[in-house]
Design an enzyme around this catalytic site. Structure first.
Site, mmCIF file in Angstrom:
data_model
loop_
_atom_site.group_PDB
_atom_site.id
_atom_site.type_symbol
_atom_site.label_atom_id
_atom_site.label_comp_id
_atom_site.label_asym_id
_atom_site.label_seq_id
_atom_site.Cartn_x
_atom_site.Cartn_y
_atom_site.Cartn_z
ATOM 1 N N THR A 119 53.244 80.939 60.657
ATOM 2 C CA THR A 119 51.943 81.267 61.725
ATOM 3 C C THR A 119 52.244 80.673 62.904
ATOM 4 O OG1 THR A 119 50.843 81.745 59.770
ATOM 5 C CG2 THR A 119 49.514 81.559 61.824
ATOM 6 N N LYS A 205 47.729 87.843 63.432
ATOM 7 C CA LYS A 205 47.456 86.513 62.513
ATOM 8 C C LYS A 205 46.519 86.093 62.056
ATOM 9 C CE LYS A 205 47.921 84.183 58.731
ATOM 10 N NZ LYS A 205 49.233 83.796 57.848
ATOM 11 N N CYS A 259 45.564 77.427 56.460
ATOM 12 C CA CYS A 259 45.541 77.700 57.157
ATOM 13 C C CYS A 259 44.317 78.583 58.036
ATOM 14 C CB CYS A 259 46.124 79.432 56.974
ATOM 15 S SG CYS A 259 45.815 80.303 55.347
ATOM 16 N N ARG A 328 45.427 70.271 51.111
ATOM 17 C CA ARG A 328 45.726 70.383 52.323
ATOM 18 C C ARG A 328 44.822 70.395 52.856
ATOM 19 N NH1 ARG A 328 50.668 74.191 52.875
ATOM 20 N NH2 ARG A 328 49.896 74.534 50.785
HETATM 21 N N1 SAJ Z 1 35.608 78.659 51.744
HETATM 22 C C1 SAJ Z 1 34.302 78.981 52.564
HETATM 23 N N2 SAJ Z 1 32.932 80.224 52.511
HETATM 24 C C2 SAJ Z 1 34.130 81.263 52.072
HETATM 25 C C3 SAJ Z 1 35.091 81.226 52.039
HETATM 26 C C4 SAJ Z 1 36.144 79.739 51.962
HETATM 27 O O1 SAJ Z 1 33.472 77.770 52.504
HETATM 28 O O2 SAJ Z 1 33.150 82.028 52.285
HETATM 29 C C5 SAJ Z 1 36.493 77.975 51.962
HETATM 30 C C6 SAJ Z 1 37.062 77.754 50.958
HETATM 31 O O3 SAJ Z 1 36.547 76.731 49.952
HETATM 32 C C7 SAJ Z 1 38.769 76.568 51.424
HETATM 33 C C8 SAJ Z 1 38.606 77.154 53.130
HETATM 34 O O4 SAJ Z 1 37.119 77.761 53.382
HETATM 35 O O5 SAJ Z 1 38.273 75.494 52.100
HETATM 36 C C9 SAJ Z 1 40.036 78.433 53.206
HETATM 37 O O6 SAJ Z 1 39.075 79.165 52.265
HETATM 38 P P1 SAJ Z 1 40.728 80.290 52.155
HETATM 39 O O7 SAJ Z 1 39.760 81.333 50.558
HETATM 40 O O8 SAJ Z 1 40.318 81.391 52.991
HETATM 41 O O9 SAJ Z 1 41.831 80.303 50.936
HETATM 42 P P2 SAJ Z 1 43.252 80.321 51.782
HETATM 43 O O10 SAJ Z 1 42.835 79.168 52.998
HETATM 44 O O11 SAJ Z 1 43.984 80.037 50.853
HETATM 45 O O12 SAJ Z 1 42.995 81.463 53.290
HETATM 46 C C10 SAJ Z 1 44.702 82.961 52.813
HETATM 47 C C11 SAJ Z 1 43.943 82.953 54.160
HETATM 48 N N3 SAJ Z 1 45.525 83.924 53.977
HETATM 49 C C12 SAJ Z 1 46.485 83.772 55.040
HETATM 50 O O13 SAJ Z 1 46.533 82.936 55.498
HETATM 51 C C13 SAJ Z 1 48.006 84.794 54.481
HETATM 52 C C14 SAJ Z 1 43.066 84.455 54.070
HETATM 53 O O14 SAJ Z 1 43.101 84.801 55.264
HETATM 54 C C15 SAJ Z 1 42.776 84.565 53.200
HETATM 55 O O15 SAJ Z 1 41.287 85.479 53.649
HETATM 56 C C16 SAJ Z 1 42.410 84.241 51.837
HETATM 57 O O16 SAJ Z 1 43.728 83.716 51.747
HETATM 58 C C17 SAJ Z 1 42.105 84.659 50.785
HETATM 59 O O17 SAJ Z 1 41.025 85.311 50.678
HETATM 60 O O18 SAJ Z 1 43.501 86.120 50.506
#
Ligand code: SAJ
Length: 421
Positions: A119, A205, A259, A328
Protein backbone atom coordinates in the site's frame (compact mmCIF):
# COMPACT_ATOMS: atom_id res chain seq x y z
CA UNK A 1 6.03 -19.68 -15.51
CA UNK A 2 8.43 -17.81 -13.20
CA UNK A 3 7.98 -14.87 -10.89
CA UNK A 4 9.98 -13.00 -8.30
CA UNK A 5 8.61 -11.67 -5.02
CA UNK A 6 10.50 -9.07 -3.02
CA UNK A 7 9.35 -8.94 0.61
CA UNK A 8 8.15 -12.04 2.51
CA UNK A 9 5.77 -10.68 5.12
CA UNK A 10 2.04 -11.24 5.67
CA UNK A 11 1.50 -10.39 1.99
CA UNK A 12 4.60 -11.62 0.14
CA UNK A 13 4.91 -15.10 1.65
CA UNK A 14 1.24 -16.07 1.11
CA UNK A 15 1.46 -14.62 -2.41
CA UNK A 16 4.56 -16.73 -3.15
CA UNK A 17 2.65 -19.81 -1.99
CA UNK A 18 -0.42 -18.82 -4.01
CA UNK A 19 1.67 -18.35 -7.18
CA UNK A 20 3.05 -21.89 -6.85
CA UNK A 21 -0.55 -23.13 -6.53
CA UNK A 22 -1.30 -21.63 -9.96
CA UNK A 23 1.78 -23.09 -11.60
CA UNK A 24 4.60 -20.63 -10.96
CA UNK A 25 8.13 -21.25 -9.79
CA UNK A 26 9.02 -18.37 -7.50
CA UNK A 27 12.13 -16.51 -6.42
CA UNK A 28 11.13 -15.38 -2.92
CA UNK A 29 13.48 -12.68 -1.67
CA UNK A 30 13.78 -10.89 1.66
CA UNK A 31 16.39 -8.65 3.27
CA UNK A 32 16.02 -10.52 6.60
CA UNK A 33 18.52 -13.39 6.40
CA UNK A 34 17.16 -14.99 9.57
CA UNK A 35 13.73 -15.15 7.95
CA UNK A 36 15.26 -16.62 4.78
CA UNK A 37 17.23 -19.25 6.70
CA UNK A 38 14.09 -20.16 8.67
CA UNK A 39 12.09 -20.51 5.44
CA UNK A 40 14.88 -22.55 3.81
CA UNK A 41 14.69 -24.91 6.80
CA UNK A 42 10.93 -25.21 6.22
CA UNK A 43 10.04 -23.15 9.29
CA UNK A 44 7.49 -20.35 9.15
CA UNK A 45 8.93 -17.14 10.63
CA UNK A 46 5.55 -15.69 11.71
CA UNK A 47 1.73 -16.04 11.75
CA UNK A 48 2.04 -19.62 12.90
CA UNK A 49 -1.69 -19.64 13.65
CA UNK A 50 -2.68 -18.33 10.20
CA UNK A 51 -5.26 -20.79 8.77
CA UNK A 52 -3.76 -22.97 5.94
CA UNK A 53 -0.39 -21.17 5.95
CA UNK A 54 1.58 -24.09 7.41
CA UNK A 55 -0.19 -26.68 5.24
CA UNK A 56 0.12 -24.68 2.00
CA UNK A 57 3.72 -23.69 2.78
CA UNK A 58 4.76 -27.35 3.13
CA UNK A 59 3.23 -28.19 -0.29
CA UNK A 60 4.68 -25.09 -1.98
CA UNK A 61 8.21 -25.11 -0.64
CA UNK A 62 9.74 -27.17 -3.43
CA UNK A 63 8.64 -24.60 -6.02
CA UNK A 64 9.96 -21.59 -4.11
CA UNK A 65 13.61 -20.53 -4.05
CA UNK A 66 14.15 -18.51 -0.86
CA UNK A 67 16.90 -15.95 -1.35
CA UNK A 68 18.61 -13.21 0.60
CA UNK A 69 19.22 -9.93 -1.20
CA UNK A 70 22.91 -10.74 -1.67
CA UNK A 71 22.10 -13.98 -3.50
CA UNK A 72 21.92 -14.15 -7.28
CA UNK A 73 18.65 -15.06 -8.98
CA UNK A 74 17.40 -15.65 -12.51
CA UNK A 75 15.47 -12.54 -13.65
CA UNK A 76 11.78 -13.13 -14.36
CA UNK A 77 9.15 -11.35 -16.43
CA UNK A 78 7.07 -10.65 -13.32
CA UNK A 79 8.39 -8.99 -10.17
CA UNK A 80 6.05 -8.45 -7.21
CA UNK A 81 6.99 -5.96 -4.50
CA UNK A 82 5.37 -6.62 -1.12
CA UNK A 83 7.45 -4.69 1.34
CA UNK A 84 6.56 -2.63 4.38
CA UNK A 85 5.53 0.97 3.79
CA UNK A 86 5.77 2.47 7.28
CA UNK A 87 5.48 6.07 8.42
CA UNK A 88 7.97 8.40 9.97
CA UNK A 89 5.67 10.24 12.34
CA UNK A 90 2.72 10.93 10.04
CA UNK A 91 4.62 10.99 6.76
CA UNK A 92 5.35 8.04 4.42
CA UNK A 93 8.75 6.47 4.98
CA UNK A 94 9.69 5.48 1.41
CA UNK A 95 13.02 4.01 2.39
CA UNK A 96 11.95 0.41 1.77
CA UNK A 97 10.13 1.04 -1.52
CA UNK A 98 13.19 3.00 -2.67
CA UNK A 99 15.57 0.19 -1.71
CA UNK A 100 13.33 -2.42 -3.33
CA UNK A 101 13.12 -0.37 -6.55
CA UNK A 102 16.89 -0.03 -6.68
CA UNK A 103 17.33 -3.71 -5.85
CA UNK A 104 15.01 -5.00 -8.58
CA UNK A 105 16.61 -2.60 -11.07
CA UNK A 106 19.86 -4.53 -10.74
CA UNK A 107 18.30 -7.58 -12.38
CA UNK A 108 15.50 -6.19 -14.54
CA UNK A 109 15.09 -7.75 -17.94
CA UNK A 110 13.32 -6.10 -20.88
CA UNK A 111 9.57 -6.47 -20.92
CA UNK A 112 9.27 -7.11 -17.19
CA UNK A 113 6.10 -6.08 -15.37
CA UNK A 114 6.83 -4.77 -11.87
CA UNK A 115 3.75 -5.18 -9.64
CA UNK A 116 3.56 -3.18 -6.40
CA UNK A 117 1.34 -5.05 -3.90
CA UNK A 118 2.32 -2.82 -1.00
CA UNK A 119 0.00 0.00 0.00
CA UNK A 120 1.62 3.25 -1.16
CA UNK A 121 0.57 6.89 -1.03
CA UNK A 122 -1.15 8.22 -4.16
CA UNK A 123 1.40 9.37 -6.81
CA UNK A 124 4.26 7.27 -5.33
CA UNK A 125 4.35 5.07 -8.45
CA UNK A 126 4.52 8.02 -10.79
CA UNK A 127 6.72 10.35 -8.76
CA UNK A 128 9.11 7.91 -7.08
CA UNK A 129 9.13 4.32 -8.35
CA UNK A 130 9.07 4.84 -12.13
CA UNK A 131 11.70 7.64 -12.22
CA UNK A 132 13.92 5.61 -9.87
CA UNK A 133 13.81 2.44 -11.99
CA UNK A 134 14.37 4.46 -15.17
CA UNK A 135 17.39 6.15 -13.59
CA UNK A 136 18.85 2.92 -12.24
CA UNK A 137 18.39 0.96 -15.48
CA UNK A 138 18.41 3.65 -18.23
CA UNK A 139 15.26 1.82 -19.36
CA UNK A 140 12.03 3.63 -20.32
CA UNK A 141 8.63 2.93 -18.78
CA UNK A 142 6.13 1.33 -21.19
CA UNK A 143 8.95 0.64 -23.62
CA UNK A 144 11.45 -1.48 -21.72
CA UNK A 145 9.47 -2.26 -18.53
CA UNK A 146 5.95 -1.80 -17.17
CA UNK A 147 4.53 -0.94 -13.76
CA UNK A 148 1.32 -2.04 -12.03
CA UNK A 149 -0.08 -1.11 -8.64
CA UNK A 150 -2.18 -3.95 -7.17
CA UNK A 151 -2.55 -3.14 -3.46
CA UNK A 152 -3.15 -6.25 -1.38
CA UNK A 153 -6.49 -6.69 0.37
CA UNK A 154 -5.90 -9.16 3.17
CA UNK A 155 -5.99 -9.26 6.95
CA UNK A 156 -4.29 -11.65 9.35
CA UNK A 157 -6.37 -14.76 10.13
CA UNK A 158 -8.16 -14.52 6.77
CA UNK A 159 -5.17 -14.25 4.44
CA UNK A 160 -5.77 -17.14 2.02
CA UNK A 161 -9.54 -16.72 2.07
CA UNK A 162 -9.23 -13.07 1.12
CA UNK A 163 -6.28 -13.55 -1.26
CA UNK A 164 -8.29 -16.08 -3.30
CA UNK A 165 -11.73 -14.46 -3.23
CA UNK A 166 -11.59 -10.69 -2.76
CA UNK A 167 -11.91 -8.34 -5.76
CA UNK A 168 -8.75 -6.52 -6.82
CA UNK A 169 -8.07 -3.07 -8.21
CA UNK A 170 -5.02 -2.91 -10.48
CA UNK A 171 -3.47 0.31 -11.73
CA UNK A 172 -1.35 -0.02 -14.88
CA UNK A 173 1.29 2.18 -16.52
CA UNK A 174 0.01 1.05 -19.91
CA UNK A 175 -3.12 -0.77 -21.08
CA UNK A 176 -0.93 -3.17 -23.05
CA UNK A 177 -0.24 -5.19 -19.89
CA UNK A 178 -3.91 -5.57 -18.95
CA UNK A 179 -4.45 -8.91 -20.77
CA UNK A 180 -1.45 -10.51 -19.05
CA UNK A 181 -2.40 -9.18 -15.62
CA UNK A 182 -6.06 -10.11 -16.10
CA UNK A 183 -5.01 -13.70 -16.89
CA UNK A 184 -2.71 -13.76 -13.85
CA UNK A 185 -5.03 -12.23 -11.27
CA UNK A 186 -8.03 -14.26 -12.43
CA UNK A 187 -5.97 -17.30 -11.44
CA UNK A 188 -5.04 -15.73 -8.10
CA UNK A 189 -8.55 -14.69 -7.05
CA UNK A 190 -12.13 -15.49 -7.96
CA UNK A 191 -13.02 -11.88 -7.16
CA UNK A 192 -13.72 -9.18 -9.72
CA UNK A 193 -10.63 -7.53 -11.25
CA UNK A 194 -10.85 -3.83 -12.06
CA UNK A 195 -8.18 -2.07 -14.08
CA UNK A 196 -7.46 1.62 -13.80
CA UNK A 197 -4.51 4.02 -13.79
CA UNK A 198 -1.70 3.93 -11.24
CA UNK A 199 -2.81 6.90 -9.11
CA UNK A 200 -6.44 5.79 -8.97
CA UNK A 201 -5.35 2.36 -7.71
CA UNK A 202 -3.16 3.92 -5.02
CA UNK A 203 -6.04 6.22 -4.05
CA UNK A 204 -8.62 3.41 -3.89
CA UNK A 205 -6.58 1.39 -1.40
CA UNK A 206 -5.74 4.30 0.88
CA UNK A 207 -9.35 5.55 0.71
CA UNK A 208 -10.86 2.17 1.66
CA UNK A 209 -8.82 1.97 4.83
CA UNK A 210 -9.34 5.65 5.57
CA UNK A 211 -13.08 5.08 5.19
CA UNK A 212 -12.84 2.36 7.85
CA UNK A 213 -10.77 4.55 10.18
CA UNK A 214 -13.24 7.46 9.90
CA UNK A 215 -16.17 5.12 10.55
CA UNK A 216 -14.48 3.72 13.63
CA UNK A 217 -13.73 7.25 14.82
CA UNK A 218 -17.38 8.21 14.37
CA UNK A 219 -18.37 5.21 16.52
CA UNK A 220 -15.83 6.26 19.14
CA UNK A 221 -17.15 9.83 19.21
CA UNK A 222 -20.73 8.53 19.53
CA UNK A 223 -19.54 6.37 22.45
CA UNK A 224 -18.15 9.43 24.22
CA UNK A 225 -21.41 11.28 23.54
CA UNK A 226 -23.38 8.34 25.00
CA UNK A 227 -21.26 8.45 28.16
CA UNK A 228 -22.28 12.08 28.53
CA UNK A 229 -25.92 11.29 27.76
CA UNK A 230 -25.90 8.38 30.20
CA UNK A 231 -27.02 5.86 27.57
CA UNK A 232 -25.43 2.60 26.42
CA UNK A 233 -23.72 3.09 23.05
CA UNK A 234 -24.07 -0.64 22.31
CA UNK A 235 -27.85 -0.41 22.58
CA UNK A 236 -27.75 2.69 20.40
CA UNK A 237 -25.56 0.87 17.86
CA UNK A 238 -27.81 -2.21 17.85
CA UNK A 239 -30.90 -0.12 17.13
CA UNK A 240 -29.22 2.21 14.62
CA UNK A 241 -27.92 -0.79 12.64
CA UNK A 242 -31.42 -2.31 12.50
CA UNK A 243 -32.41 0.45 10.11
CA UNK A 244 -31.29 -0.34 6.56
CA UNK A 245 -28.13 1.22 5.08
CA UNK A 246 -26.66 2.00 8.49
CA UNK A 247 -23.49 0.41 9.81
CA UNK A 248 -22.36 2.15 12.97
CA UNK A 249 -18.97 0.57 13.63
CA UNK A 250 -17.74 -0.66 17.03
CA UNK A 251 -16.27 1.83 19.49
CA UNK A 252 -13.36 0.50 21.49
CA UNK A 253 -9.88 0.64 22.91
CA UNK A 254 -8.46 2.20 19.77
CA UNK A 255 -7.29 1.29 16.27
CA UNK A 256 -4.20 -0.83 15.78
CA UNK A 257 -2.80 -3.08 13.09
CA UNK A 258 -0.56 -2.71 10.09
CA UNK A 259 -2.85 -0.73 7.85
CA UNK A 260 -5.79 1.18 9.33
CA UNK A 261 -3.69 3.50 11.51
CA UNK A 262 -1.22 4.08 8.66
CA UNK A 263 -3.16 4.37 5.40
CA UNK A 264 -5.03 7.59 6.26
CA UNK A 265 -1.66 9.28 6.68
CA UNK A 266 -0.56 7.98 3.26
CA UNK A 267 -3.67 9.60 1.78
CA UNK A 268 -3.20 12.80 3.80
CA UNK A 269 0.41 13.02 2.67
CA UNK A 270 -0.66 13.29 -0.95
CA UNK A 271 -3.27 16.03 -0.52
CA UNK A 272 -3.61 19.01 1.77
CA UNK A 273 -5.29 18.30 5.10
CA UNK A 274 -7.74 21.12 4.40
CA UNK A 275 -9.54 18.77 1.95
CA UNK A 276 -9.34 15.88 4.40
CA UNK A 277 -9.77 17.52 7.80
CA UNK A 278 -12.23 14.77 8.84
CA UNK A 279 -9.48 12.18 8.24
CA UNK A 280 -7.02 13.97 10.48
CA UNK A 281 -9.63 14.37 13.21
CA UNK A 282 -10.58 10.68 12.94
CA UNK A 283 -6.95 9.65 13.47
CA UNK A 284 -6.74 11.88 16.54
CA UNK A 285 -10.02 10.47 17.92
CA UNK A 286 -8.98 6.84 17.46
CA UNK A 287 -5.54 7.45 18.92
CA UNK A 288 -7.15 9.09 21.95
CA UNK A 289 -9.18 6.00 22.93
CA UNK A 290 -6.47 4.33 25.07
CA UNK A 291 -6.26 7.59 27.04
CA UNK A 292 -10.04 7.52 27.45
CA UNK A 293 -9.84 3.99 28.83
CA UNK A 294 -7.18 5.27 31.23
CA UNK A 295 -9.56 8.05 32.33
CA UNK A 296 -12.26 5.45 33.02
CA UNK A 297 -9.79 3.56 35.25
CA UNK A 298 -9.03 6.74 37.19
CA UNK A 299 -12.76 7.62 37.43
CA UNK A 300 -13.54 4.19 38.88
CA UNK A 301 -10.62 4.43 41.32
CA UNK A 302 -11.87 7.82 42.43
CA UNK A 303 -15.42 6.57 42.91
CA UNK A 304 -14.13 3.60 44.95
CA UNK A 305 -11.59 5.77 46.80
CA UNK A 306 -8.73 3.58 45.57
CA UNK A 307 -5.24 5.07 45.78
CA UNK A 308 -3.96 4.59 42.24
CA UNK A 309 -0.39 4.54 43.52
CA UNK A 310 -1.18 1.38 45.49
CA UNK A 311 -3.48 -0.25 42.96
CA UNK A 312 -2.58 -2.93 40.42
CA UNK A 313 -4.28 -3.33 37.06
CA UNK A 314 -4.49 -6.47 34.92
CA UNK A 315 -4.80 -5.64 31.22
CA UNK A 316 -6.46 -8.42 29.21
CA UNK A 317 -5.39 -8.33 25.55
CA UNK A 318 -2.30 -6.91 23.87
CA UNK A 319 -2.58 -7.80 20.16
CA UNK A 320 -4.20 -5.20 17.91
CA UNK A 321 -7.40 -7.17 17.33
CA UNK A 322 -9.06 -10.25 18.83
CA UNK A 323 -7.80 -13.78 18.16
CA UNK A 324 -4.51 -12.88 16.48
CA UNK A 325 -0.87 -12.70 17.59
CA UNK A 326 -0.27 -9.53 15.56
CA UNK A 327 0.77 -6.73 17.92
CA UNK A 328 1.59 -4.04 15.35
CA UNK A 329 0.42 -0.60 16.54
CA UNK A 330 -1.33 -2.22 19.51
CA UNK A 331 -3.61 0.29 21.31
CA UNK A 332 -2.88 -1.67 24.51
CA UNK A 333 0.73 -0.48 24.35
CA UNK A 334 -0.47 3.13 24.45
CA UNK A 335 -2.52 2.22 27.53
CA UNK A 336 0.48 0.58 29.24
CA UNK A 337 2.56 3.68 28.55
CA UNK A 338 -0.09 5.75 30.34
CA UNK A 339 -0.07 3.38 33.33
CA UNK A 340 3.73 3.76 33.44
CA UNK A 341 3.39 7.58 33.32
CA UNK A 342 0.71 7.47 36.02
CA UNK A 343 2.90 5.15 38.12
CA UNK A 344 0.09 2.58 38.18
CA UNK A 345 1.34 -0.98 38.54
CA UNK A 346 0.03 -3.36 35.89
CA UNK A 347 0.30 -6.85 34.46
CA UNK A 348 -0.64 -7.90 30.94
CA UNK A 349 -2.15 -11.11 29.63
CA UNK A 350 -2.68 -12.12 26.02
CA UNK A 351 -3.26 -15.77 25.03
CA UNK A 352 -1.71 -15.23 21.60
CA UNK A 353 1.38 -13.21 22.56
CA UNK A 354 4.23 -15.39 23.90
CA UNK A 355 5.53 -12.93 26.46
CA UNK A 356 2.07 -12.41 27.96
CA UNK A 357 0.27 -15.74 27.55
CA UNK A 358 0.90 -17.26 30.99
CA UNK A 359 -0.72 -17.25 34.43
CA UNK A 360 -4.03 -15.59 33.55
CA UNK A 361 -5.74 -16.34 36.84
CA UNK A 362 -2.76 -15.43 39.02
CA UNK A 363 -2.46 -12.10 37.19
CA UNK A 364 -6.17 -11.46 37.76
CA UNK A 365 -5.96 -12.60 41.39
CA UNK A 366 -3.08 -10.22 41.97
CA UNK A 367 -5.01 -7.21 40.66
CA UNK A 368 -7.49 -4.64 41.92
CA UNK A 369 -8.82 -3.82 38.48
CA UNK A 370 -9.30 -5.65 35.19
CA UNK A 371 -9.09 -3.71 31.90
CA UNK A 372 -10.46 -5.72 28.96
CA UNK A 373 -8.58 -4.25 25.98
CA UNK A 374 -8.99 -7.04 23.39
CA UNK A 375 -11.90 -9.51 23.23
CA UNK A 376 -9.96 -12.75 22.67
CA UNK A 377 -12.16 -15.83 22.54
CA UNK A 378 -10.22 -17.34 25.48
CA UNK A 379 -11.69 -14.66 27.75
CA UNK A 380 -15.22 -15.88 27.03
CA UNK A 381 -14.59 -18.58 29.66
CA UNK A 382 -14.13 -15.97 32.39
CA UNK A 383 -17.17 -15.96 34.66
CA UNK A 384 -17.87 -12.65 36.46
CA UNK A 385 -19.04 -14.55 39.51
CA UNK A 386 -15.57 -16.13 39.84
CA UNK A 387 -13.70 -12.98 38.84
CA UNK A 388 -15.47 -11.09 41.65
CA UNK A 389 -13.81 -13.49 44.13
CA UNK A 390 -10.37 -12.88 42.61
CA UNK A 391 -10.16 -9.16 41.82
CA UNK A 392 -9.40 -7.38 45.10
CA UNK A 393 -11.15 -4.05 44.54
CA UNK A 394 -13.63 -5.32 41.92
CA UNK A 395 -13.07 -2.67 39.25
CA UNK A 396 -13.88 -3.74 35.68
CA UNK A 397 -13.06 -1.46 32.74
CA UNK A 398 -14.39 -2.81 29.45
CA UNK A 399 -12.84 -1.53 26.22
CA UNK A 400 -14.76 -3.86 23.92
CA UNK A 401 -18.25 -4.38 25.39
CA UNK A 402 -17.04 -7.82 26.32
CA UNK A 403 -18.70 -8.23 29.73
CA UNK A 404 -22.31 -7.61 30.77
CA UNK A 405 -22.53 -4.45 32.91
CA UNK A 406 -25.59 -5.59 34.86
CA UNK A 407 -24.06 -8.95 35.73
CA UNK A 408 -20.76 -7.30 36.66
CA UNK A 409 -22.55 -4.92 39.02
CA UNK A 410 -24.59 -7.80 40.43
CA UNK A 411 -21.33 -9.39 41.60
CA UNK A 412 -20.10 -6.19 43.16
CA UNK A 413 -17.95 -4.74 40.38
CA UNK A 414 -17.82 -1.08 39.53
CA UNK A 415 -18.14 -1.39 35.75
CA UNK A 416 -17.08 1.28 33.25
CA UNK A 417 -17.28 0.41 29.58
CA UNK A 418 -16.40 2.61 26.61
CA UNK A 419 -19.74 4.27 25.79
CA UNK A 420 -21.43 2.52 28.69
CA UNK A 421 -20.49 3.90 32.06
N1 SAJ B 1 -11.70 -1.70 15.13
C1 SAJ B 1 -12.56 -0.99 15.96
N2 SAJ B 1 -13.88 -0.91 15.61
C2 SAJ B 1 -14.36 -1.52 14.49
C3 SAJ B 1 -13.46 -2.25 13.66
C4 SAJ B 1 -12.13 -2.33 14.00
O1 SAJ B 1 -12.15 -0.43 16.98
O2 SAJ B 1 -15.56 -1.44 14.25
C5 SAJ B 1 -10.28 -1.74 15.47
C6 SAJ B 1 -9.76 -3.15 15.72
O3 SAJ B 1 -9.90 -3.49 17.08
C7 SAJ B 1 -8.29 -3.02 15.33
C8 SAJ B 1 -8.31 -1.98 14.20
O4 SAJ B 1 -9.56 -1.27 14.34
O5 SAJ B 1 -7.52 -2.54 16.39
C9 SAJ B 1 -8.22 -2.57 12.80
O6 SAJ B 1 -9.15 -3.60 12.74
P1 SAJ B 1 -9.66 -4.18 11.29
O7 SAJ B 1 -10.81 -5.06 11.57
O8 SAJ B 1 -9.84 -3.05 10.35
O9 SAJ B 1 -8.51 -5.14 10.81
P2 SAJ B 1 -7.26 -4.84 9.90
O10 SAJ B 1 -6.42 -3.77 10.43
O11 SAJ B 1 -6.64 -6.16 9.68
O12 SAJ B 1 -7.93 -4.27 8.54
C10 SAJ B 1 -7.89 -5.02 7.36
C11 SAJ B 1 -8.04 -4.04 6.24
N3 SAJ B 1 -7.84 -4.78 5.01
C12 SAJ B 1 -6.76 -4.42 4.25
O13 SAJ B 1 -6.02 -3.50 4.50
C13 SAJ B 1 -6.57 -5.24 3.04
C14 SAJ B 1 -9.43 -3.42 6.25
O14 SAJ B 1 -9.59 -2.65 5.04
C15 SAJ B 1 -10.50 -4.47 6.28
O15 SAJ B 1 -11.77 -3.84 6.38
C16 SAJ B 1 -10.27 -5.37 7.49
O16 SAJ B 1 -8.96 -5.97 7.35
C17 SAJ B 1 -11.29 -6.50 7.44
O17 SAJ B 1 -12.28 -6.37 8.16
O18 SAJ B 1 -11.08 -7.42 6.64
Amino acid sequence: MNATIIGLGYVGLPLAIRLTQIGFSVNAIDKDILKISSLKRGKLPFALDEPHLEEFFKKARHKIKFLGISEKYESTGLIFVAIDTPLIGTKPNNIYITKASKYLSKNLKKGTIVIIESTIAPKTAKNLIIPLIEKETSMKINKDFYLAVAPERIRPKYIFKQLTTLPRVIGVSSNTIIPKLKYLYKKITSGEIDFTDLTTAETVKTVENTFRDVNIAFANQIALACEELGVNVWKVRELVNKSPFHNLHKPGTGVGGHCIPKDPWLLLSSVGTEQLSIVKEARDTNDSMPAHLFELVKLAFKQKKIDQKKAKVCVLGYSYVEDTDDVRNSPSQMLLDLFKLGKIKYTVHDPNVDRYNKELLSKIKDSDCIVLAVGHKEYKNLRLKNLAKLVNKKVLIDGRNFFDKQIAEKYGFIYKGIGNI
